[in-house]
Design a protein around this motif. Structure first.
Motif, PDB file in Angstrom:
ATOM      1  N   ARG A 103      -5.607   8.952   0.595  1.00  0.00           N
ATOM      2  CA  ARG A 103      -4.788   8.220   1.372  1.00  0.00           C
ATOM      3  C   ARG A 103      -5.556   7.078   2.137  1.00  0.00           C
ATOM      4  N   TRP A 115      -3.479   8.472 -11.257  1.00  0.00           N
ATOM      5  CA  TRP A 115      -3.199   8.814  -9.946  1.00  0.00           C
ATOM      6  C   TRP A 115      -3.336   7.810  -9.012  1.00  0.00           C
ATOM      7  N   TYR A 168      -1.678   4.958  -7.074  1.00  0.00           N
ATOM      8  CA  TYR A 168      -0.329   5.003  -6.136  1.00  0.00           C
ATOM      9  C   TYR A 168      -0.123   3.567  -5.330  1.00  0.00           C
ATOM     10  N   ASP A 169      -0.494   3.083  -4.403  1.00  0.00           N
ATOM     11  CA  ASP A 169      -0.092   1.770  -4.007  1.00  0.00           C
ATOM     12  C   ASP A 169      -1.363   0.891  -3.561  1.00  0.00           C
ATOM     13  N   LYS A 172       4.443   3.132 -14.076  1.00  0.00           N
ATOM     14  CA  LYS A 172       4.053   4.575 -14.359  1.00  0.00           C
ATOM     15  C   LYS A 172       4.634   5.054 -15.849  1.00  0.00           C
ATOM     16  N   ARG A 192       3.544  16.742  -9.151  1.00  0.00           N
ATOM     17  CA  ARG A 192       3.257  16.287  -7.682  1.00  0.00           C
ATOM     18  C   ARG A 192       2.563  17.399  -6.710  1.00  0.00           C
ATOM     19  N   GLN A 221      -0.909  17.321  -7.457  1.00  0.00           N
ATOM     20  CA  GLN A 221      -1.574  16.119  -7.100  1.00  0.00           C
ATOM     21  C   GLN A 221      -1.927  16.402  -5.685  1.00  0.00           C
TER      22      GLN A 221
END
Length: 249
Positions: free
Chosen positions: A53, A87, A89-90, A102, A139, A142
């Motif tokens: 994160r 992996w 994400y953003d 993806k 998910r 992960q």
């Protein structure tokens, strides 16, 4: 011009010249920044990439900085996740301005229809690989991995990737297996049965160079890599061709 490349595996512990390798890739991107309309990175640009994160893996500053410079200049940079960097994400979108993919996608470029994908999981019959791939993409798995401290998680990921590469003879992927056995070729031929409008299939993943005419209209390329081959494809107007990057030329 539109450029396509894949499989740099930056940060790999199995690549002794990894700092030189990153520099060569950055120099290439710098040389094309004034000519490129778009750049498609077709997966496994990192040997291991996991976004926590508030934490991303250490390193890659020259590469990420150059990608950010390109997007600041208005160049579209598309990043396809591969089996080593699924992996994402953003972070790459928000901080570097990349367009993240993806899944395989079909796009129209210069009036031609392109099917673009990293290539992992497309027709691969190996049950062990398919099982591991399903775990990596789960998910829940992960989320459980994210509970590991980044020092442990990233170290584990890089060690896993190194072991995976070094267990192969000379650390290389198997050579081209022939048109009747190469699973990406078989996948493309099968896909054409229901999507005959595809002009070009472009894949990474296999670390081999392949330029194959599938039908009168459809052509398939596997892009090699940026470990030993330093190859890329260029769409220059109506022409698509493969080049090998030599620094200083």
């Amino acid at each position: 011009m539109i450029y396509f490349l894949s499989d740099a595996h930056l940060g790999s512990l199995a690549i002794p010249h990894r700092r030189m390798q990153e520099r060569r890739l950055v120099n290439f991107l710098d040389e094309i920044k004034d000519k490129a309309e778009a750049i498609y990175l077709l997966g496994d640009m990192f040997d291991f990439w996991y976004e926590y994160r508030h934490v991303v893996p250490k390193g890659y500053t020259r590469f990420l900085g150059k990608l950010s410079e390109l997007t600041d200049l208005g160049v579209e940079v598309h990043f396809f996740t591969g089996n080593h960097d699924i992996w994402a994400y953003d972070y790459l979108e928000k901080e570097c301005g990349l367009i993240l993919h993806k899944k395989p996608c079909t796009v129209e470029l210069n009036g031609k229809t392109f099917y673009l994908a990293h290539g992992d999981g497309l027709g691969d019959p190996d049950p062990k690989f398919r099982f591991i791939r399903s775990i990596f993409r789960n998910r829940l798995c992960q989320r459980l991995f994210s509970w590991l401290h980044p020092d442990l998680g990233v170290a584990f990921g890089l060690a896993w990737a190194k072991h995976s590469r070094l267990k192969r003879p000379d650390g290389l992927e198997p050579p081209y297996m022939g048109e009747d056995k190469e699973y990406l070729v078989l996948y493309a031929k099968d896909y054409l049965k229901t999507h005959p409008d595809i002009d070009y299939f472009l894949f990474g993943h296999r670390h081999i160079e392949l330029d194959l005419q599938l039908t009168h209209q459809s052509r398939m390329l596997i892009l090699g890599d940026w470990i030993k081959h330093f190859t890329y494809a260029v769409l220059d107007g109506d022409h698509l061709y493969v080049e090998n990057y030599q620094e200083g030329e």
